[in-house]
Design an enzyme around this catalytic site. Structure first.
Site, PDB file in Angstrom:
ATOM      1  N   PRO A  59       1.584  10.374 -11.691  1.00  0.00           N
ATOM      2  CA  PRO A  59       0.237  10.222 -11.141  1.00  0.00           C
ATOM      3  C   PRO A  59       0.245  10.243  -9.618  1.00  0.00           C
ATOM      4  O   PRO A  59       1.270   9.974  -8.978  1.00  0.00           O
ATOM      5  CB  PRO A  59      -0.209   8.851 -11.672  1.00  0.00           C
ATOM      6  CG  PRO A  59       1.059   8.109 -11.900  1.00  0.00           C
ATOM      7  CD  PRO A  59       2.072   9.135 -12.334  1.00  0.00           C
ATOM      8  N   ASP A  60      -0.907  10.541  -9.043  1.00  0.00           N
ATOM      9  CA  ASP A  60      -1.062  10.609  -7.588  1.00  0.00           C
ATOM     10  C   ASP A  60      -1.317   9.197  -7.052  1.00  0.00           C
ATOM     11  O   ASP A  60      -2.441   8.825  -6.735  1.00  0.00           O
ATOM     12  CB  ASP A  60      -2.235  11.545  -7.247  1.00  0.00           C
ATOM     13  CG  ASP A  60      -2.417  11.728  -5.755  1.00  0.00           C
ATOM     14  OD1 ASP A  60      -1.439  11.555  -5.001  1.00  0.00           O
ATOM     15  OD2 ASP A  60      -3.551  12.042  -5.341  1.00  0.00           O
ATOM     16  N   ALA A  61      -0.247   8.404  -6.964  1.00  0.00           N
ATOM     17  CA  ALA A  61      -0.378   7.000  -6.561  1.00  0.00           C
ATOM     18  C   ALA A  61       0.778   6.566  -5.660  1.00  0.00           C
ATOM     19  O   ALA A  61       1.242   5.433  -5.745  1.00  0.00           O
ATOM     20  CB  ALA A  61      -0.470   6.108  -7.789  1.00  0.00           C
ATOM     21  N   ASN A 123      -5.919   8.377  -6.539  1.00  0.00           N
ATOM     22  CA  ASN A 123      -6.487   9.697  -6.275  1.00  0.00           C
ATOM     23  C   ASN A 123      -7.993   9.611  -6.057  1.00  0.00           C
ATOM     24  O   ASN A 123      -8.715   8.984  -6.833  1.00  0.00           O
ATOM     25  CB  ASN A 123      -6.170  10.642  -7.440  1.00  0.00           C
ATOM     26  CG  ASN A 123      -6.629  12.055  -7.163  1.00  0.00           C
ATOM     27  OD1 ASN A 123      -7.779  12.392  -7.395  1.00  0.00           O
ATOM     28  ND2 ASN A 123      -5.730  12.877  -6.662  1.00  0.00           N
TER      29      ASN A 123
END
Length: 214
Positions: A59-61, A123
Site C-alpha cells: 500500500p501507499d503508506a 494515499n
C-alpha cells in the site's frame, strides 16, 4: 540535475509523466504524441511512491524504505536523459529527509516533492483514509532543514499542499503556501481529488499574488 529548471525557464512549464521502473522510463523517454500538427513528447518524469509501492504489492503508506526507493530511482536515471522529479511522501523525520536529499542530489535528481501530512501518510485518493495534515510550522522547519543540506542551486524542494484533500479549504491552502514560501521552498504543488478543477484554479489565481515581490 539542472535540466528541469532550464525547461521551465524556456517554456514556462514542463510536461511530466509518471514512471516507476527502468522499463516505464524507457517508454516515457521515446513516446511521442500529436496535438494538431505539432509532435510533442514528455519533458521529464515523476517517480511516484504510489506506483513504486504498488509494483511491489504494497500500500501507499510510506512502507517502502529509502534504500529501495533510491535503487528504483537509480534504475530510472540510468536509462533516461530527462529530468526526474521524486515523490518524497512526507519526507519522514527531519534526519531522514536530509539523508534522502543528499542521495537524490548525488544521483542527479532535479527535484523532490514532499506533502504536508503527518507520517505515515495515507494515499490522497483513498476515500476511506483519514487525512491528517502536519502542523505548518513543523513542515516549514523541515523545508528549512532540507534546504540547508542542498549542495547546488539546481536541486529543488517543492511543497505539496494537501488542504483540499483534507477538506479544510482554500484559506488554509493559501496560508500554508505563504508559510512554505517564507521557509525557502522552491515551488508549490497543490492537490485535489475532485473531478472539476475549480478549487485548483481558484488557488492558482490567488497564488500568483503570493509570488509577487514585496
Amino acid at each position: 540535475r539542472g535540466a528541469l529548471k532550464r525547461i521551465i525557464d524556456e517554456k514556462g512549464f514542463a510536461r511530466i509523466i509518471e514512471v516507476h521502473n527502468g522499463l516505464s522510463a524507457l517508454v516515457g523517454e521515446t513516446v511521442q504524441f500529436k496535438r494538431d500538427e505539432e509532435v510533442l513528447e514528455y519533458d521529464g518524469f515523476w517517480e511516484s511512491s504510489f506506483t513504486d509501492s504498488a509494483s511491489k504489492g504494497l500500500p501507499d503508506a510510506e512502507i517502502v524504505d529509502y534504500t529501495s526507493r533510491l535503487q528504483t530511482i537509480d534504475e530510472i536515471l540510468n536509462v533516461t536523459t530527462k529530468p526526474v522529479v521524486v515523490d518524497g511522501d512526507t519526507g519522514g523525520s527531519d534526519a531522514q529527509f536530509e539523508y534522502f536529499i543528499k542521495h537524490l542530489e548525488r544521483l542527479s535528481v532535479s527535484a523532490v516533492i514532499i506533502e504536508d501530512k503527518e507520517f505515515p501518510k495515507r494515499n490522497s485518493l483513498d476515500p476511506e483514509a483519514k487525512q491528517t495534515l502536519e502542523d505548518p510550522e513543523r513542515f516549514a522547519a523541515k523545508i528549512q532543514r532540507g534546504k540547508a543540506v542542498v549542495a547546488t542551486e539546481d536541486f529543488m524542494i517543492i511543497a505539496r499542499i494537501e488542504s483540499f484533500i483534507a477538506g479544510v479549504g482554500l484559506d488554509d491552502a493559501l496560508q500554508r503556501a505563504t508559510r512554505y514560501i517564507r521557509a525557502g521552498v522552491d515551488g508549490i504543488m497543490v492537490h485535489s481529488n475532485r473531478e472539476e478543477p475549480g478549487e485548483i484554479l481558484e488557488f492558482a489565481k490567488t497564488y500568483e499574488k503570493l509570488c509577487e515581490p514585496v
